[in-house]
Design an enzyme around this catalytic site. Structure first.
Site, PDB file in Angstrom:
ATOM      1  N   GLU A  17     -16.795   3.302  -7.060  1.00  0.00           N
ATOM      2  CA  GLU A  17     -16.249   4.629  -7.368  1.00  0.00           C
ATOM      3  C   GLU A  17     -14.811   4.757  -6.839  1.00  0.00           C
ATOM      4  OE1 GLU A  17     -19.064   7.279  -5.659  1.00  0.00           O
ATOM      5  OE2 GLU A  17     -20.620   6.872  -7.176  1.00  0.00           O
TER       6      GLU A  17
ATOM      7  N   SER B 225       0.846  -1.192   0.000  1.00  0.00           N
ATOM      8  CA  SER B 225       0.000   0.000   0.000  1.00  0.00           C
ATOM      9  C   SER B 225       0.886   1.249   0.000  1.00  0.00           C
ATOM     10  CB  SER B 225      -0.956  -0.038   1.194  1.00  0.00           C
ATOM     11  OG  SER B 225      -1.937   0.973   1.092  1.00  0.00           O
TER      12      SER B 225
ATOM     13  N   HIS C 118      -7.553  -5.505  -0.631  1.00  0.00           N
ATOM     14  CA  HIS C 118      -6.383  -4.677  -0.310  1.00  0.00           C
ATOM     15  C   HIS C 118      -5.704  -5.104   0.990  1.00  0.00           C
ATOM     16  CE1 HIS C 118      -3.776  -1.209  -0.659  1.00  0.00           C
ATOM     17  NE2 HIS C 118      -4.075  -0.835   0.576  1.00  0.00           N
TER      18      HIS C 118
END
Length: 300
Positions: free
Chosen positions: A242, A162, A280
């Protein structure tokens, strides 16, 4: 019916210890607060050239997983092609997996920005400390590690996930000789209007000769526009779609790998991997395992 009796403990419960592992809180010259440095060293004598080493960002979250992956695989090198080595993880003096405020500064490339606090009555969030963090690693941490254990300087790897993955890319472009193997998992390439892409463009323009490094980029399957099944049909489904279009983690990482591969000295040195079924956060153990396999791959 009589209830079964509970087992008697031979001693009072004690904290679990990881064999071969230590930590120290070190105050580096260019850091306002100490960093917690986790260190794993093999129990056997080092080879004449020293041990290969894997450096990890977000050390609190990553260290134990990486050490366990290394111990299991290095115990059977003929089956795994993984040998022994040293793991160094850079974290913070906390029992939590992350220190959001400090990692935002340490792991983000300059110039950075100032953002509102994460929580009420806490400091503003500052980014852009990546140059200072890289200097800390090169000028202070590496010499300290080499005082603790013999290191093979030709076999040093850096891993980040990340923000840490973004830092790996920044460090590679700022000082490509610092490590020989670079592992960037789910890098936040989109961060601050994709500023790292301008850095990359300038770097590649100045390196038209073959790149003699190894770079592994990766992301989880559910870090693109494919939503995890458990997010479909939920109230936050549209919001997540989004957000995925903004971060584009899979797309940006894959495209970067393709650009670098065109300048690589070997088709095997620049790779992209998509981890099936991972998001993630869940991708972290898989990415750490791959980092161990890359960093401690046995030399032919």
């Amino acid at each position: 019916m009589p209830q079964p009796s509970l087992p008697e403990a031979a001693a009072a419960p004690a904290p679990v210890m990881l064999a071969g592992c230590t930590f120290a809180d070190l105050k580096f010259e260019n850091a306002d607060q100490p960093h917690r440095i986790f260190l794993y060293r093999p129990s056997k004598p080092a080879p004449p050239e020293g041990w290969p080493v894997l450096y990890l960002t977000d050390g609190n979250a990553c260290f134990a997983t990486a050490v366990d992956a290394l111990k299991v695989q290095a115990s059977y090198p003929n089956g795994t092609n993984v040998g022994e080595g040293v793991v160094v993880a850079i974290g913070y003096p906390t029992d939590e997996p992350y220190d959001p405020l400090r990692r935002s500064w340490d792991l983000s490339p300059p110039p950075g920005r100032i953002y509102p606090p994460f929580f009420p009555d806490t400091p503003d969030v500052r980014t852009g400390g990546g140059e200072h963090f890289l200097t800390l690693i090169e000028n202070e941490l590496k010499p300290w590690v080499e005082e603790q254990v013999p290191i093979d300087r030709s076999r040093q790897a850096l891993f980040g996930h990340s923000f840490g993955g973004l830092f790996v890319l920044y460090a590679l472009m700022a000082k490509s000789a610092a490590f020989s193997r670079w592992i960037s998992a789910s890098p936040a390439i989109y961060w601050e209007d994709g500023a790292i892409l301008s850095t990359e463009s300038a770097f590649l323009d100045n390196h038209q000769s073959p790149l003699d490094i190894e770079l592994h980029l990766s992301a989880g399957q559910y870090e693109g526009e494919t939503l995890a099944p458990f997010h479909k049909g939920t109230p936050e489904e549209q919001k997540r779609l989004e957000r995925a279009k903004e971060t584009r983690t899979v797309e940006l990482a894959r495209n970067m790998a393709e650009r670098w591969a065109r300048l690589a000295s070997s088709t095997e040195t620049i790779t992209f991997e998509e981890y099936a079924g991972e998001n993630h956060m869940s991708v972290l153990p898989s990415a750490l395992n791959r980092a161990v396999q890359i960093a401690f791959r046995r030399v032919k």
